[in-house]
Design a protein around this motif. Sequence first.
Motif, mmCIF file in Angstrom:
data_model
loop_
_atom_site.group_PDB
_atom_site.id
_atom_site.type_symbol
_atom_site.label_atom_id
_atom_site.label_comp_id
_atom_site.label_asym_id
_atom_site.label_seq_id
_atom_site.Cartn_x
_atom_site.Cartn_y
_atom_site.Cartn_z
ATOM 1 N N THR A 79 3.513 -3.471 3.590
ATOM 2 C CA THR A 79 3.662 -2.079 4.523
ATOM 3 C C THR A 79 5.050 -1.625 4.279
ATOM 4 O O THR A 79 5.432 -0.398 3.784
ATOM 5 C CB THR A 79 3.327 -2.240 5.988
ATOM 6 O OG1 THR A 79 1.661 -2.668 5.893
ATOM 7 C CG2 THR A 79 3.360 -0.984 6.538
ATOM 8 N N ARG A 80 6.043 -2.640 4.437
ATOM 9 C CA ARG A 80 7.106 -2.071 4.361
ATOM 10 C C ARG A 80 7.576 -1.524 3.049
ATOM 11 O O ARG A 80 8.406 -0.422 2.655
ATOM 12 C CB ARG A 80 8.245 -3.045 4.791
ATOM 13 C CG ARG A 80 9.612 -2.929 4.605
ATOM 14 C CD ARG A 80 10.635 -4.188 4.892
ATOM 15 N NE ARG A 80 10.036 -5.021 6.048
ATOM 16 C CZ ARG A 80 10.417 -6.186 5.945
ATOM 17 N NH1 ARG A 80 11.467 -6.518 5.277
ATOM 18 N NH2 ARG A 80 9.928 -7.137 7.003
ATOM 19 N N TRP A 81 7.125 -2.417 1.683
ATOM 20 C CA TRP A 81 7.607 -2.042 0.579
ATOM 21 C C TRP A 81 6.852 -0.903 0.070
ATOM 22 O O TRP A 81 7.215 0.187 -0.750
ATOM 23 C CB TRP A 81 7.199 -3.140 -0.400
ATOM 24 C CG TRP A 81 8.199 -4.321 -0.073
ATOM 25 C CD1 TRP A 81 9.491 -4.333 0.318
ATOM 26 C CD2 TRP A 81 8.106 -5.625 -0.553
ATOM 27 N NE1 TRP A 81 10.187 -5.721 0.616
ATOM 28 C CE2 TRP A 81 9.243 -6.497 -0.290
ATOM 29 C CE3 TRP A 81 6.939 -6.353 -1.290
ATOM 30 C CZ2 TRP A 81 9.230 -7.896 -0.664
ATOM 31 C CZ3 TRP A 81 7.126 -7.549 -1.687
ATOM 32 C CH2 TRP A 81 8.299 -8.408 -1.271
ATOM 33 N N ARG A 82 5.710 -0.543 0.625
ATOM 34 C CA ARG A 82 4.757 0.626 0.316
ATOM 35 C C ARG A 82 5.701 1.800 0.853
ATOM 36 O O ARG A 82 5.565 2.573 0.092
ATOM 37 C CB ARG A 82 3.275 0.599 0.840
ATOM 38 C CG ARG A 82 2.604 1.774 0.468
ATOM 39 C CD ARG A 82 1.270 1.854 0.877
ATOM 40 N NE ARG A 82 1.268 1.786 2.321
ATOM 41 C CZ ARG A 82 0.305 1.343 3.407
ATOM 42 N NH1 ARG A 82 -0.573 0.783 3.012
ATOM 43 N NH2 ARG A 82 0.579 1.428 4.661
ATOM 44 N N LYS A 83 6.029 1.665 2.003
ATOM 45 C CA LYS A 83 6.879 2.972 2.688
ATOM 46 C C LYS A 83 8.122 3.274 1.816
ATOM 47 O O LYS A 83 8.581 4.487 1.709
ATOM 48 C CB LYS A 83 7.229 2.796 4.056
ATOM 49 C CG LYS A 83 6.037 2.601 4.999
ATOM 50 C CD LYS A 83 6.345 2.442 6.210
ATOM 51 C CE LYS A 83 5.155 2.485 7.526
ATOM 52 N NZ LYS A 83 5.440 1.940 8.788
ATOM 53 N N GLN A 84 8.595 2.302 1.270
ATOM 54 C CA GLN A 84 9.901 2.436 0.339
ATOM 55 C C GLN A 84 9.512 2.952 -0.967
ATOM 56 O O GLN A 84 10.396 3.029 -2.002
ATOM 57 C CB GLN A 84 10.650 1.435 0.427
ATOM 58 C CG GLN A 84 11.204 0.682 1.723
ATOM 59 C CD GLN A 84 11.933 -0.703 1.634
ATOM 60 O OE1 GLN A 84 11.677 -1.368 0.852
ATOM 61 N NE2 GLN A 84 12.773 -1.027 2.774
ATOM 62 N N GLY A 85 8.276 2.914 -1.361
ATOM 63 C CA GLY A 85 7.856 3.247 -2.597
ATOM 64 C C GLY A 85 7.889 2.265 -3.497
ATOM 65 O O GLY A 85 8.020 2.415 -4.875
ATOM 66 N N ARG A 99 2.867 -7.512 6.316
ATOM 67 C CA ARG A 99 4.066 -6.573 6.954
ATOM 68 C C ARG A 99 4.958 -6.337 5.764
ATOM 69 O O ARG A 99 5.461 -5.057 5.452
ATOM 70 C CB ARG A 99 4.853 -7.562 7.977
ATOM 71 C CG ARG A 99 5.492 -6.989 9.038
ATOM 72 C CD ARG A 99 6.008 -7.853 9.969
ATOM 73 N NE ARG A 99 6.271 -9.339 9.694
ATOM 74 C CZ ARG A 99 5.426 -10.248 10.023
ATOM 75 N NH1 ARG A 99 4.476 -10.213 11.017
ATOM 76 N NH2 ARG A 99 5.799 -11.457 9.763
#
Length: 82
Positions: A66-72, A63
């Motif tokens: 995924t969150r950190w990947r979406k934020q770059g 989780r």
Amino acid sequence: MRDAEWAAVREMIPKPAWAEGRGGRPEEYCHRDILDAIRYVVDNGVKWPALPADYPPWKAVHRFFTRWRKQGLIGEFHDRLR
């Protein structure tokens, strides 16, 4: 993760909503442990459910990933640690 590595990425991690007075509940897991678990998965090429029990539960780790990947942030973590 060594202390010097943690110092390099610590300030990049977004503050949780509850810490900024926007509501919500405190997070259950240490961000340093989460980042260690992500690095373990990447380094060893294991699947998320195969994450050892020494780390937070794999669903929580995934989780955050995924969150950190979406934020770059995952790429930025990599660049700073390299």
